[in-house]
Design a protein around this motif. Structure first.
Motif, PDB file in Angstrom:
ATOM      1  N   VAL A  74       0.835  -1.199   0.000  1.00  8.51           N
ATOM      2  CA  VAL A  74       0.000   0.000   0.000  1.00  8.51           C
ATOM      3  C   VAL A  74       0.871   1.250   0.000  1.00  8.51           C
ATOM      4  CG1 VAL A  74      -1.714   1.292   1.330  1.00  8.51           C
ATOM      5  CG2 VAL A  74      -1.898  -1.185   1.137  1.00  8.51           C
ATOM      6  N   VAL A  75       1.926   1.239   0.790  1.00  9.35           N
ATOM      7  CA  VAL A  75       2.847   2.381   0.826  1.00  9.35           C
ATOM      8  C   VAL A  75       3.515   2.567  -0.526  1.00  9.35           C
ATOM      9  CG1 VAL A  75       4.943   3.297   1.903  1.00  9.35           C
ATOM     10  CG2 VAL A  75       3.230   2.154   3.298  1.00  9.35           C
ATOM     11  N   LEU A  76       3.930   1.487  -1.146  1.00  9.73           N
ATOM     12  CA  LEU A  76       4.554   1.570  -2.458  1.00  9.73           C
ATOM     13  C   LEU A  76       3.576   2.102  -3.501  1.00  9.73           C
ATOM     14  CD1 LEU A  76       7.017   1.076  -4.230  1.00  9.73           C
ATOM     15  CD2 LEU A  76       6.192  -1.259  -4.563  1.00  9.73           C
ATOM     16  N   ALA A  77       2.342   1.631  -3.484  1.00 11.71           N
ATOM     17  CA  ALA A  77       1.335   2.110  -4.437  1.00 11.71           C
ATOM     18  C   ALA A  77       1.043   3.589  -4.224  1.00 11.71           C
ATOM     19  CB  ALA A  77       0.052   1.293  -4.298  1.00 11.71           C
ATOM     20  N   ALA A  78       0.946   4.020  -2.974  1.00 11.37           N
ATOM     21  CA  ALA A  78       0.707   5.430  -2.685  1.00 11.37           C
ATOM     22  C   ALA A  78       1.880   6.295  -3.153  1.00 11.37           C
ATOM     23  CB  ALA A  78       0.458   5.632  -1.198  1.00 11.37           C
ATOM     24  N   ALA A  79       3.094   5.822  -2.942  1.00 16.27           N
ATOM     25  CA  ALA A  79       4.270   6.568  -3.392  1.00 16.27           C
ATOM     26  C   ALA A  79       4.297   6.692  -4.910  1.00 16.27           C
ATOM     27  CB  ALA A  79       5.547   5.895  -2.892  1.00 16.27           C
ATOM     28  N   LEU A  80       3.934   5.621  -5.602  1.00 18.54           N
ATOM     29  CA  LEU A  80       3.891   5.680  -7.064  1.00 18.54           C
ATOM     30  C   LEU A  80       2.825   6.650  -7.558  1.00 18.54           C
ATOM     31  CD1 LEU A  80       4.440   1.937  -7.995  1.00 18.54           C
ATOM     32  CD2 LEU A  80       6.053   3.838  -8.240  1.00 18.54           C
ATOM     33  N   MET A  81       1.699   6.730  -6.858  1.00 16.93           N
ATOM     34  CA  MET A  81       0.661   7.692  -7.240  1.00 16.93           C
ATOM     35  C   MET A  81       1.122   9.126  -7.034  1.00 16.93           C
ATOM     36  SD  MET A  81      -3.011   6.031  -6.250  1.00 16.93           S
ATOM     37  CE  MET A  81      -2.653   5.591  -4.577  1.00 16.93           C
ATOM     38  N   VAL A  82       1.851   9.372  -5.952  1.00  8.27           N
ATOM     39  CA  VAL A  82       2.358  10.725  -5.704  1.00  8.27           C
ATOM     40  C   VAL A  82       3.421  11.087  -6.743  1.00  8.27           C
ATOM     41  CG1 VAL A  82       3.590  12.180  -4.058  1.00  8.27           C
ATOM     42  CG2 VAL A  82       1.781  10.670  -3.265  1.00  8.27           C
ATOM     43  N   VAL A  83       4.275  10.144  -7.100  1.00  9.63           N
ATOM     44  CA  VAL A  83       5.273  10.390  -8.147  1.00  9.63           C
ATOM     45  C   VAL A  83       4.579  10.693  -9.474  1.00  9.63           C
ATOM     46  CG1 VAL A  83       7.062   9.274  -9.531  1.00  9.63           C
ATOM     47  CG2 VAL A  83       7.128   9.110  -7.056  1.00  9.63           C
ATOM     48  N   ALA A  84       3.519   9.947  -9.766  1.00  8.12           N
ATOM     49  CA  ALA A  84       2.771  10.201 -11.001  1.00  8.12           C
ATOM     50  C   ALA A  84       2.125  11.584 -10.979  1.00  8.12           C
ATOM     51  CB  ALA A  84       1.712   9.128 -11.206  1.00  8.12           C
ATOM     52  N   ALA A  85       1.590  11.993  -9.836  1.00  9.16           N
ATOM     53  CA  ALA A  85       0.983  13.325  -9.722  1.00  9.16           C
ATOM     54  C   ALA A  85       2.036  14.418  -9.896  1.00  9.16           C
ATOM     55  CB  ALA A  85       0.284  13.474  -8.378  1.00  9.16           C
ATOM     56  N   ALA A  86       3.209  14.218  -9.323  1.00  8.66           N
ATOM     57  CA  ALA A  86       4.281  15.212  -9.474  1.00  8.66           C
ATOM     58  C   ALA A  86       4.761  15.274 -10.921  1.00  8.66           C
ATOM     59  CB  ALA A  86       5.443  14.874  -8.546  1.00  8.66           C
ATOM     60  N   ALA A  87       4.899  14.125 -11.553  1.00  7.96           N
ATOM     61  CA  ALA A  87       5.325  14.110 -12.957  1.00  7.96           C
ATOM     62  C   ALA A  87       4.283  14.779 -13.839  1.00  7.96           C
ATOM     63  CB  ALA A  87       5.567  12.675 -13.418  1.00  7.96           C
ATOM     64  N   TRP A  88       3.005  14.525 -13.570  1.00  8.62           N
ATOM     65  CA  TRP A  88       1.948  15.184 -14.338  1.00  8.62           C
ATOM     66  C   TRP A  88       1.994  16.691 -14.135  1.00  8.62           C
ATOM     67  CZ3 TRP A  88      -1.990  18.177 -12.359  1.00  8.62           C
ATOM     68  CH2 TRP A  88      -2.875  18.667 -13.298  1.00  8.62           C
ATOM     69  N   ALA A  89       2.188  17.139 -12.883  1.00  8.07           N
ATOM     70  CA  ALA A  89       2.225  18.573 -12.595  1.00  8.07           C
ATOM     71  C   ALA A  89       3.393  19.245 -13.318  1.00  8.07           C
ATOM     72  CB  ALA A  89       2.317  18.810 -11.090  1.00  8.07           C
ATOM     73  N   ILE A  90       4.522  18.601 -13.322  1.00  4.00           N
ATOM     74  CA  ILE A  90       5.682  19.173 -14.017  1.00  4.00           C
ATOM     75  C   ILE A  90       5.426  19.204 -15.516  1.00  4.00           C
ATOM     76  CG2 ILE A  90       8.109  18.779 -14.582  1.00  4.00           C
ATOM     77  CD1 ILE A  90       8.378  17.726 -11.663  1.00  4.00           C
ATOM     78  N   TRP A  91       4.848  18.132 -16.056  1.00  2.19           N
ATOM     79  CA  TRP A  91       4.538  18.098 -17.484  1.00  2.19           C
ATOM     80  C   TRP A  91       3.514  19.170 -17.845  1.00  2.19           C
ATOM     81  CZ3 TRP A  91      -0.124  17.066 -19.917  1.00  2.19           C
ATOM     82  CH2 TRP A  91      -0.046  16.967 -21.305  1.00  2.19           C
ATOM     83  N   ALA A  92       2.450  19.281 -17.038  1.00  2.00           N
ATOM     84  CA  ALA A  92       1.408  20.276 -17.321  1.00  2.00           C
ATOM     85  C   ALA A  92       1.951  21.693 -17.181  1.00  2.00           C
ATOM     86  CB  ALA A  92       0.217  20.069 -16.390  1.00  2.00           C
ATOM     87  N   GLY A  93       2.824  21.905 -16.223  1.00  2.00           N
ATOM     88  CA  GLY A  93       3.424  23.228 -16.053  1.00  2.00           C
ATOM     89  C   GLY A  93       4.310  23.620 -17.221  1.00  2.00           C
ATOM     90  N   ARG A  94       4.965  22.651 -17.821  1.00  2.00           N
ATOM     91  CA  ARG A  94       5.824  22.950 -18.971  1.00  2.00           C
ATOM     92  C   ARG A  94       5.010  23.234 -20.229  1.00  2.00           C
ATOM     93  NH1 ARG A  94      11.127  22.010 -18.929  1.00  2.00           N
ATOM     94  NH2 ARG A  94      11.136  21.244 -21.069  1.00  2.00           N
ATOM     95  N   GLN A  95       3.744  22.829 -20.244  1.00  2.00           N
ATOM     96  CA  GLN A  95       2.886  23.097 -21.398  1.00  2.00           C
ATOM     97  C   GLN A  95       2.365  24.526 -21.392  1.00  2.00           C
ATOM     98  OE1 GLN A  95       2.723  20.682 -23.715  1.00  2.00           O
ATOM     99  NE2 GLN A  95       4.032  19.561 -22.301  1.00  2.00           N
ATOM    100  N   GLN A  96       2.399  25.195 -20.249  1.00  2.00           N
ATOM    101  CA  GLN A  96       1.908  26.566 -20.118  1.00  2.00           C
ATOM    102  C   GLN A  96       2.993  27.557 -20.519  1.00  2.00           C
ATOM    103  OE1 GLN A  96      -1.285  27.066 -19.231  1.00  2.00           O
ATOM    104  NE2 GLN A  96      -1.513  24.855 -19.032  1.00  2.00           N
ATOM    105  N   THR A  97       2.557  28.731 -20.869  1.00  2.00           N
ATOM    106  CA  THR A  97       3.515  29.787 -21.208  1.00  2.00           C
ATOM    107  C   THR A  97       3.515  30.845 -20.120  1.00  2.00           C
ATOM    108  OG1 THR A  97       1.824  30.977 -22.447  1.00  2.00           O
ATOM    109  CG2 THR A  97       3.229  29.434 -23.672  1.00  2.00           C
TER     110      THR A  97
END
Length: 89
Positions: free
Chosen positions: A28-51
């Protein structure tokens, strides 16, 4: 608020991860950590799409929410694992 939110995220993740590892819920801890990593990666990707300054909100989310959760979760998991390994649980 800039200091309170990351601190709350850190402490909450620390407590939950420590408890989960003491209860032998490492998957459960590993799955939660992977979800947080995915959320951070998405946020960084989405932030780079903005100007301009529009992407700063995504960077703030990744820095002030996701990073403390990962640090707190990792430290809590380590403490729970060490305590269980020593037989303290």
């Amino acid at each position: 608020m800039v200091y309170v939110l990351p601190l709350v995220c850190f402490v909450a993740a620390l407590i939950v991860a420590r408890w989960a590892l003491l209860q032998r819920l490492g998957a459960v801890v590993l799955a939660a950590a992977l979800m947080v990593v995915a959320a951070a990666a998405w946020a960084i990707w989405a932030g780079r799409q903005q100007t301009g300054w529009d992407g700063i909100g995504y960077a703030i989310f990744a820095t002030l929410i996701c990073a403390p959760v990962l640090l707190g979760g990792g430290l809590g998991a380590l403490l729970g694992w060490l305590r269980r390994r020593r037989g303290g649980a």
